[in-house]
Design an enzyme around this catalytic site. Structure first.
Site, mmCIF file in Angstrom:
data_model
loop_
_atom_site.group_PDB
_atom_site.id
_atom_site.type_symbol
_atom_site.label_atom_id
_atom_site.label_comp_id
_atom_site.label_asym_id
_atom_site.label_seq_id
_atom_site.Cartn_x
_atom_site.Cartn_y
_atom_site.Cartn_z
ATOM 1 N N HIS A 136 0.834 -1.208 0.000
ATOM 2 C CA HIS A 136 0.000 0.000 0.000
ATOM 3 C C HIS A 136 0.868 1.257 0.000
ATOM 4 C CE1 HIS A 136 -3.732 2.253 1.513
ATOM 5 N NE2 HIS A 136 -2.751 3.143 1.614
ATOM 6 N N GLU A 137 1.837 1.305 0.916
ATOM 7 C CA GLU A 137 2.671 2.508 1.034
ATOM 8 C C GLU A 137 3.620 2.650 -0.152
ATOM 9 O OE1 GLU A 137 1.396 4.247 3.161
ATOM 10 O OE2 GLU A 137 0.424 2.734 4.418
ATOM 11 N N HIS A 176 1.988 4.483 -2.945
ATOM 12 C CA HIS A 176 2.091 5.935 -2.737
ATOM 13 C C HIS A 176 3.459 6.444 -3.182
ATOM 14 C CE1 HIS A 176 -1.730 6.030 -0.846
ATOM 15 N NE2 HIS A 176 -1.366 5.648 0.365
#
Length: 232
Positions: free
Chosen positions: A131-132, A135
């Site tokens: 997820h990170e 980003h």
């Protein structure tokens, strides 16, 4: 990590020309912050302080409303001593308020933290890191400004929720969130993205609107994967 998806994303960061800085990923104690992980540390730069303006003539005070007061500087200095993952919503609100008043400049730095006390197993850790990293990919390939641009934030949250596996059917069933199987993946992505966007004081009031506007385009965007990772 031995996880192939994490390896793939790290390799693509390098291909995009974004070499992760030292200390890019940290596993830390996040205190009472209810999160498995987080991306981006906010760097604050003072544009004008009371100390730098001490020689300003009192007659010109009306023209210096963008100068930090000593109390604001005290709050600024206090924030610098706090672990970034433990900064509160109030801290973020004060940062944005100061930036809007042209007293500081905010910049998102590419750093990832994993919250050791909130990650329940290796799969959860891997999904949180993926997820990170999404980003990080988005910050690298675009001029993304998720602090100030709510559409940017909505888009990267939609992509991260969609591509990380956090909306997998098994996880959602365990959490008791399955209402219908058809279309549940997109419903989960939208629900989680709205919650993330709401965490930004700039975007909170219209978080659902921002996610709705960005959803169709960003949900389909699987970069750097050629297709959704679950379909590989």
């Amino acid at each position: 990590s031995k996880d192939p998806t994490i390896k793939f994303l790290m390799e693509n960061l390098l291909k995009l020309g974004c070499k992760p800085p030292q200390g890019f990923i940290n596993c830390i104690d996040c205190g009472n912050k209810k999160a498995g992980a987080g991306f981006g540390m906010i760097e604050e730069t003072i544009l004008s302080s009371s100390a730098s303006s001490s020689s300003t003539n009192d007659d010109n005070n009306d023209n210096n409303t963008n100068i930090m007061t000593r109390e604001e500087e005290k709050e600024f200095n206090h924030r610098q001593t706090k672990p970034k993952c433990q900064q509160t919503l109030s801290d973020l609100q004060n940062q944005i308020k100061a930036q809007n008043a042209n007293k500081i400049k905010l910049r998102l730095l590419p750093e990832i933290f994993l919250c050791q006390q909130h990650l329940v197993n290796q799969e959860h850790s891997n999904q949180s890191l993926v997820h990170e990293l999404i980003h990080a990919i988005d910050l690298c390939r675009t001029k993304m400004d998720p602090i100030n641009n709510c559409i940017h934030m909505a888009c990267t949250e939609i992509r991260a929720e969609n591509l990380s596996g956090e909306c997998g059917i098994v996880r959602e069933m365990v959490n008791g969130r399955i209402r219908n199987f058809k279309g549940h993946g997109s419903e989960c992505v939208k629900r989680r993205a709205i919650l993330s966007v709401e965490a930004n004081p700039n975007c909170k009031v219209k978080a659902k609107d921002y996610v709705d506007v960005a959803f169709e385009r960003c949900f389909k965007d699987t970069f750097p994967f050629d297709r959704h990772p679950n379909l590989r």
